[in-house]
Write an enzyme that holds these catalytic residues in place. Structure first.
Site, mmCIF file in Angstrom:
data_model
loop_
_atom_site.group_PDB
_atom_site.id
_atom_site.type_symbol
_atom_site.label_atom_id
_atom_site.label_comp_id
_atom_site.label_asym_id
_atom_site.label_seq_id
_atom_site.Cartn_x
_atom_site.Cartn_y
_atom_site.Cartn_z
ATOM 1 N N ASP A 13 -29.359 42.415 -30.362
ATOM 2 C CA ASP A 13 -28.539 41.473 -31.140
ATOM 3 C C ASP A 13 -28.882 40.042 -30.755
ATOM 4 O OD1 ASP A 13 -27.221 43.564 -32.427
ATOM 5 O OD2 ASP A 13 -25.698 43.710 -30.864
ATOM 6 N N LYS A 35 -31.968 49.236 -31.069
ATOM 7 C CA LYS A 35 -31.143 49.097 -32.267
ATOM 8 C C LYS A 35 -31.314 47.703 -32.840
ATOM 9 C CE LYS A 35 -26.469 48.687 -32.238
ATOM 10 N NZ LYS A 35 -26.063 47.679 -33.211
ATOM 11 N N ASP A 62 -29.180 49.428 -37.732
ATOM 12 C CA ASP A 62 -27.706 49.477 -37.792
ATOM 13 C C ASP A 62 -27.190 48.454 -38.795
ATOM 14 O OD1 ASP A 62 -25.047 49.993 -37.169
ATOM 15 O OD2 ASP A 62 -25.067 48.765 -35.352
ATOM 16 N N LYS A 64 -24.958 49.411 -41.149
ATOM 17 C CA LYS A 64 -23.609 49.900 -41.518
ATOM 18 C C LYS A 64 -23.378 49.814 -43.018
ATOM 19 C CE LYS A 64 -21.518 48.663 -37.087
ATOM 20 N NZ LYS A 64 -22.647 47.929 -36.472
ATOM 21 N N ILE A 68 -21.123 51.003 -53.190
ATOM 22 C CA ILE A 68 -20.992 52.075 -54.181
ATOM 23 C C ILE A 68 -22.135 53.074 -53.957
ATOM 24 C CG2 ILE A 68 -19.774 50.681 -55.904
ATOM 25 C CD1 ILE A 68 -22.487 50.376 -57.363
ATOM 26 N N ASN A 70 -24.560 54.453 -55.665
ATOM 27 C CA ASN A 70 -25.923 54.148 -56.115
ATOM 28 C C ASN A 70 -26.612 53.138 -55.194
ATOM 29 O OD1 ASN A 70 -28.124 54.156 -58.164
ATOM 30 N ND2 ASN A 70 -27.503 52.004 -58.344
ATOM 31 N N GLN A 184 -15.226 43.925 -27.387
ATOM 32 C CA GLN A 184 -15.027 45.377 -27.410
ATOM 33 C C GLN A 184 -13.671 45.721 -26.809
ATOM 34 O OE1 GLN A 184 -16.944 47.237 -29.019
ATOM 35 N NE2 GLN A 184 -19.119 46.849 -28.669
ATOM 36 N N ARG A 205 -25.046 43.304 -25.022
ATOM 37 C CA ARG A 205 -24.892 42.143 -24.156
ATOM 38 C C ARG A 205 -24.992 42.393 -22.655
ATOM 39 N NH1 ARG A 205 -19.808 40.422 -27.591
ATOM 40 N NH2 ARG A 205 -19.852 42.694 -27.739
HETATM 41 O O1 C5P Z 1 -23.127 43.867 -26.818
HETATM 42 P P1 C5P Z 1 -22.489 45.207 -26.929
HETATM 43 O O2 C5P Z 1 -22.884 46.181 -25.837
HETATM 44 O O3 C5P Z 1 -20.992 45.134 -27.135
HETATM 45 O O4 C5P Z 1 -23.137 45.802 -28.275
HETATM 46 C C1 C5P Z 1 -22.682 46.959 -28.924
HETATM 47 C C2 C5P Z 1 -23.501 47.145 -30.164
HETATM 48 O O5 C5P Z 1 -23.033 48.291 -30.868
HETATM 49 C C3 C5P Z 1 -23.466 45.997 -31.160
HETATM 50 O O6 C5P Z 1 -24.748 45.911 -31.733
HETATM 51 C C4 C5P Z 1 -22.462 46.422 -32.201
HETATM 52 O O7 C5P Z 1 -22.785 45.899 -33.473
HETATM 53 C C5 C5P Z 1 -22.653 47.929 -32.207
HETATM 54 N N1 C5P Z 1 -21.521 48.722 -32.661
HETATM 55 C C6 C5P Z 1 -20.277 48.673 -32.084
HETATM 56 N N2 C5P Z 1 -19.247 49.437 -32.544
HETATM 57 C C7 C5P Z 1 -19.443 50.287 -33.569
HETATM 58 C C8 C5P Z 1 -20.703 50.351 -34.171
HETATM 59 C C9 C5P Z 1 -21.732 49.562 -33.679
HETATM 60 O O8 C5P Z 1 -20.090 47.924 -31.114
HETATM 61 N N3 C5P Z 1 -18.466 51.086 -33.960
#
Ligand code: C5P
Length: 223
Positions: A13, A35, A62, A64, A68, A70, A184, A205
């Site tokens: 990221d 990722k 990723d 996500k 719709i 199609n 998180q 991170r």
């Molecule tokens: O930096 P960190 O360890 O928090 O990164 C977690 C990664 O997982 C990020 O790229 C975030 O977009 C992804 N992610 C998430 N939760 C989800 C799906 C994907 O944190 N449910």
């Protein structure tokens, strides 16, 4: 914990190409997967992703997808054509969209003779709070349409594995005790995620914001 390197997915990221390449250079000899999400994809585009795939790296795209049916299936076909290892769709997109994605991916991969990317369903973002029932309802949809796995909090992994043992569980939200959780909310160290049945952990991170990526990744795998 050295056997767990192949269970680590490093989230790139970053919007700095040189830094992304450095992280990949340092960590790919360990056999980790990478990722690429909306930050690097929006900035550097599909050719950047393809470069890594051509070098033989396992890339988890990723984005996500949530649209719709199609639009989702046509996007999924392009991802299958790129040769990604895995990609994400939102389970909230619903049964018709998810089935369409699966069929399209199988068809495209067969037509091109490529390996089929894993289709991973996002249940509830690890930055949001959710009940186990809410998570399980979405996960049961992933199971019934035949997705390969789900992205879920490490705290939900055990419940998911207990009810749906065919699904791979991929868990972001990994932090060592005492480290910065960032945005998180539902976090655990790697050891708990694996003990709860996670097949892969996703870590961004805690690795990419450090100066020494290898040592940071080792700390996470020991955590
Ligand atoms: O930096 P960190 O360890 O928090 O990164 C977690 C990664 O997982 C990020 O790229 C975030 O977009 C992804 N992610 C998430 N939760 C989800 C799906 C994907 O944190 N449910």
């Amino acid at each position: 914990m050295s056997q767990k390197w192949d269970k680590l997915i490093v989230a790139l990221d970053l919007d700095d190409k040189a830094k992304i390449k450095e992280v990949v250079k340092v960590l790919s000899p360990k056999g980790v997967k990478f990722k690429i999400g909306s930050i690097a994809f929006t900035k550097f585009g599909p050719d950047f992703v393809k470069e890594f795939i051509e070098e033989g790296k396992d890339i988890f795209l990723d984005l996500k997808l949530y649209d719709i049916p199609n639009t989702m299936k046509k996007t999924a076909a392009i991802i299958a054509e790129m040769g990604c290892w895995a990609f994400t769709v939102h389970l909230q997109a619903g049964e018709q969209a998810l089935k369409g994605v699966k069929n399209e991916v199988i068809e495209t991969a067969n037509k091109l003779g490529k390996r089929r990317p894993l289709i991973l369903g996002v249940s509830v973002l690890t930055s949001s709070l959710a009940t186990q029932d809410e998570v399980n309802e979405l996960v049961s949809l992933a199971d019934s349409v035949g997705l390969d796995g789900v992205i879920a909090s490490p705290r939900d992994a055990k419940g998911i594995k207990a009810g749906f043992n065919k699904l791979k569980v991929i868990t972001p939200g990994i932090r060592n005790p005492g480290s910065d959780a960032g945005d998180q909310l539902r976090i655990t160290p790697a050891s708990i995620a694996f003990a709860n049945g996670a097949d892969y952990i996703v870590v961004g991170r805690p690795i990419i914001s450090q100066d020494r990526y290898l040592e940071a990744a080792e700390r996470i795998l020991k955590g």
